[in-house]
Design a protein around this motif. Sequence first.
Motif, PDB file in Angstrom:
ATOM      1  N   TYR A  71       0.820  -1.218   0.000  1.00 28.37           N
ATOM      2  CA  TYR A  71       0.000   0.000   0.000  1.00 28.37           C
ATOM      3  C   TYR A  71       0.854   1.268   0.000  1.00 28.37           C
ATOM      4  CZ  TYR A  71      -3.470   3.433   1.474  1.00 28.37           C
ATOM      5  OH  TYR A  71      -4.290   4.546   1.542  1.00 28.37           O
TER       6      TYR A  71
ATOM      7  N   SER B 110       0.930   4.236  -2.776  1.00 29.07           N
ATOM      8  CA  SER B 110       0.614   5.629  -2.434  1.00 29.07           C
ATOM      9  C   SER B 110       1.743   6.560  -2.863  1.00 29.07           C
ATOM     10  CB  SER B 110       0.399   5.746  -0.919  1.00 29.07           C
ATOM     11  OG  SER B 110      -0.596   4.839  -0.514  1.00 29.07           O
TER      12      SER B 110
ATOM     13  N   THR C  67     -12.822   9.681  -2.729  1.00 30.38           N
ATOM     14  CA  THR C  67     -12.796   9.477  -1.277  1.00 30.38           C
ATOM     15  C   THR C  67     -12.568   7.985  -1.012  1.00 30.38           C
ATOM     16  OG1 THR C  67     -15.184   9.371  -1.366  1.00 30.38           O
ATOM     17  CG2 THR C  67     -14.217  11.478  -0.723  1.00 30.38           C
ATOM     18  N   GLY C  68     -12.919   7.517   0.166  1.00 30.39           N
ATOM     19  CA  GLY C  68     -12.694   6.109   0.496  1.00 30.39           C
ATOM     20  C   GLY C  68     -11.318   5.923   1.109  1.00 30.39           C
ATOM     21  N   SER C  69     -10.994   4.673   1.422  1.00 30.59           N
ATOM     22  CA  SER C  69      -9.723   4.389   2.109  1.00 30.59           C
ATOM     23  C   SER C  69      -8.538   4.375   1.159  1.00 30.59           C
ATOM     24  CB  SER C  69      -9.783   3.011   2.777  1.00 30.59           C
ATOM     25  OG  SER C  69     -10.860   2.957   3.660  1.00 30.59           O
ATOM     26  N   THR C  70      -8.759   3.927  -0.068  1.00 29.26           N
ATOM     27  CA  THR C  70      -7.631   3.690  -0.973  1.00 29.26           C
ATOM     28  C   THR C  70      -6.721   4.909  -1.166  1.00 29.26           C
ATOM     29  OG1 THR C  70      -9.014   2.067  -2.091  1.00 29.26           O
ATOM     30  CG2 THR C  70      -7.011   2.745  -3.240  1.00 29.26           C
TER      31      THR C  70
ATOM     32  N   LEU D 173      -6.089   7.418   0.739  1.00 25.39           N
ATOM     33  CA  LEU D 173      -5.624   8.140   1.931  1.00 25.39           C
ATOM     34  C   LEU D 173      -4.100   8.241   1.999  1.00 25.39           C
ATOM     35  CD1 LEU D 173      -8.143   6.937   4.666  1.00 25.39           C
ATOM     36  CD2 LEU D 173      -8.022   9.165   3.526  1.00 25.39           C
TER      37      LEU D 173
ATOM     38  N   LYS E 148      -8.919  15.232   5.375  1.00 24.31           N
ATOM     39  CA  LYS E 148      -7.825  14.358   4.933  1.00 24.31           C
ATOM     40  C   LYS E 148      -6.844  15.035   3.994  1.00 24.31           C
ATOM     41  CE  LYS E 148      -9.692  10.818   7.008  1.00 24.31           C
ATOM     42  NZ  LYS E 148      -9.236  10.491   8.344  1.00 24.31           N
TER      43      LYS E 148
ATOM     44  N   ASN F 129     -20.000  -1.604   3.043  1.00 25.42           N
ATOM     45  CA  ASN F 129     -18.554  -1.302   3.013  1.00 25.42           C
ATOM     46  C   ASN F 129     -18.251   0.048   3.631  1.00 25.42           C
ATOM     47  OD1 ASN F 129     -17.015  -3.360   1.908  1.00 25.42           O
ATOM     48  ND2 ASN F 129     -17.685  -2.879  -0.175  1.00 25.42           N
ATOM     49  N   ASN F 130     -19.144   1.008   3.416  1.00 24.81           N
ATOM     50  CA  ASN F 130     -18.889   2.366   3.869  1.00 24.81           C
ATOM     51  C   ASN F 130     -19.383   2.627   5.287  1.00 24.81           C
ATOM     52  OD1 ASN F 130     -17.800   2.633   1.398  1.00 24.81           O
ATOM     53  ND2 ASN F 130     -19.165   4.219   0.647  1.00 24.81           N
TER      54      ASN F 130
ATOM     55  N   ARG G 181     -18.277   1.659   7.941  1.00 27.28           N
ATOM     56  CA  ARG G 181     -17.190   1.869   8.892  1.00 27.28           C
ATOM     57  C   ARG G 181     -16.934   3.350   9.183  1.00 27.28           C
ATOM     58  NH1 ARG G 181     -15.046   0.881   3.944  1.00 27.28           N
ATOM     59  NH2 ARG G 181     -13.151   1.973   3.275  1.00 27.28           N
ATOM     60  N   PHE G 182     -17.356   4.213   8.291  1.00 24.88           N
ATOM     61  CA  PHE G 182     -17.150   5.646   8.502  1.00 24.88           C
ATOM     62  C   PHE G 182     -18.279   6.277   9.334  1.00 24.88           C
ATOM     63  CE2 PHE G 182     -14.899   4.921   4.383  1.00 24.88           C
ATOM     64  CZ  PHE G 182     -13.618   5.237   4.810  1.00 24.88           C
TER      65      PHE G 182
END
Length: 238
Positions: free
Chosen positions: A9, A13, A36-39, A41, A87, A164-165, A167-168
Amino acid sequence: MKIIIVENYNAMSEKAAQLVEQQISENSEMVLGLATGSTPLGLYENMIEGYKKRGVSYKHVQTINLDEYRGLSKDHPNSYYAFMCEKLFNQLDIPLENVHLPDGIARPVEAECRRYEALLDRIGPPHLQILGMGTNGHIGFNEPGTPEHSLTHCVKLDESTRANNARFFKSADEVPTHAITLGIASILKSKEILVLASGKKKAEAVKRLLDREISEAFPASFLWKHQNVTLIVDRDAY
Ligand code: F6R
């Protein structure tokens, strides 16, 4: 599609940030499409480090995000606007008037979709669009079944996407049921597209993408119709 396989990862990045910074060095007024999302970050952390340590400036960059939840205002803590400010934007020198996301509470929603597509055409299309990919192959919030010619529109989110989302959010029930998203055709207007995929969870989606079978059932497959797409994928996802 150019495929870059990296170790993990962090390497994904870093590589993505290098590509973003290279474009900014060539054109300080570039238009950057964001997700957006985790990817992304880790990419955003690297961009912040680039600004703070290497003086990469975003003062004249314009950003256009892919999507926003329907029903959440800019100041709602779970809005994508708030997510992007926290972020990324608040830690760069980008003026907030240069950042663009759909307005989640504008009415009627059809008018907001038209406004956002017109803005994409006026300011953009992005020189570089960053994309993550859903486990079901969605890009932006274009869920399976979205037609190739789609422009900015309001979508009902798949239950798998809402799960999936979750978690936020404080609870799964709070995840909005709808979102405004750039369409497939809107995304394909970008001059260059950078898709990021990391982790075992994405391995099946990456495999389907690399099968090259273009179909509405797997929206990311439409990326094969674009001339300038790079996929950065780590070993777990490849
Ligand atoms: C986010 C977006 C989505 C995500 C996708 C992957 O703006 O448009 O398509 O890129 O849901 O999400 P993560 O990165 O959290 O796995």
